[in-house]
Scaffold this active site. Structure first.
Site, PDB file in Angstrom:
ATOM      1  N   CYS A   1      37.084  39.213  41.350  1.00 55.15           N
ATOM      2  CA  CYS A   1      36.292  38.686  40.239  1.00 55.15           C
ATOM      3  C   CYS A   1      35.294  39.748  39.806  1.00 55.15           C
ATOM      4  CB  CYS A   1      35.570  37.415  40.675  1.00 55.15           C
ATOM      5  SG  CYS A   1      34.536  36.670  39.399  1.00 55.15           S
TER       6      CYS A   1
ATOM      7  N   HIS B   1      35.357  29.309  36.227  1.00 55.95           N
ATOM      8  CA  HIS B   1      34.078  29.849  35.743  1.00 55.95           C
ATOM      9  C   HIS B   1      33.405  28.870  34.785  1.00 55.95           C
ATOM     10  CE1 HIS B   1      33.482  33.812  37.386  1.00 55.95           C
ATOM     11  NE2 HIS B   1      34.683  34.231  37.020  1.00 55.95           N
TER      12      HIS B   1
ATOM     13  N   HIS C   1      41.409  30.807  37.123  1.00 55.02           N
ATOM     14  CA  HIS C   1      40.175  31.503  37.479  1.00 55.02           C
ATOM     15  C   HIS C   1      39.116  31.326  36.390  1.00 55.02           C
ATOM     16  CE1 HIS C   1      38.068  34.971  39.511  1.00 55.02           C
ATOM     17  NE2 HIS C   1      37.520  35.050  38.308  1.00 55.02           N
ATOM     18  N   GLU C   2      39.497  31.530  35.139  1.00 55.55           N
ATOM     19  CA  GLU C   2      38.528  31.434  34.041  1.00 55.55           C
ATOM     20  C   GLU C   2      38.053  29.995  33.828  1.00 55.55           C
ATOM     21  OE1 GLU C   2      37.232  34.198  33.241  1.00 55.55           O
ATOM     22  OE2 GLU C   2      38.835  35.352  34.164  1.00 55.55           O
TER      23      GLU C   2
END
Length: 163
Positions: free
Chosen positions: A89, A135, A131-132
């Site tokens: 990351c 976030h 992953h995004e």
């Protein structure tokens, strides 16, 4: 526009749930431009708005030569048996840890004009989408590590020069 600095572990914006983007908002265009410029740098597969200090539901991606963005994304589909993949990351620079991710992911959202967008894929694209989205929900990838791996990761992060 410009590539923006990436916020790192410990910055409160990375732990906040991002707010929806209003289609047609003039500030959204500038945000998308900055996200695109930020993700085009070498070694980047995705950049979430919170990683550049903006608490809005938007991210850019750069996978297999395809660069784009999506606003207000939501997971539409995750499929396959989750596999351990090495994941890093930009907000936890210099570290990679084995994290379980679904091998296929599909998200839906909108573009700057409010038109529907759908992104999907396997491999790196599936990993980047998951992953995004993490976030945008205020989660870093290390939260999904196995307990012993997470302890080791936190120990290593606390020793990092940028911490």
């Amino acid at each position: 526009m410009t590539a923006r600095d990436i916020r790192v572990f410990g910055d409160p914006v990375l732990r906040s749930v991002s707010d929806p983007v209003t289609p047609g908002d003039p500030k959204a265009k500038a945000l998308v431009d900055d996200l695109i410029d930020s993700v085009k740098l070498p070694g980047r597969a995705g950049v979430a708005a919170c990683q550049i200090g903006v608490n809005l539901r938007a991210f850019s991606y750069n996978v297999d030569g395809e660069v784009g963005y999506i606003l207000n994304p939501v997971i539409a589909e995750l499929s396959g048996e989750p596999d351990l993949v090495d994941e890093g990351c930009l907000s936890v620079p210099g570290f990679y840890f084995p994290r379980r991710r679904y091998p296929y992911a599909r998200v839906t959202g909108i573009d700057l004009n409010g038109n529907p967008i759908e992104l999907g894929g396997s491999g790196l694209m599936a990993q980047a989408l998951q992953h995004e989205l993490d976030h945008l929900d205020g989660h870093l990838f290390i939260e999904g590590l196995e307990p012993e791996e997470k302890r080791e990761a936190m120990r290593a992060i606390r020793q990092a020069p940028w911490y």
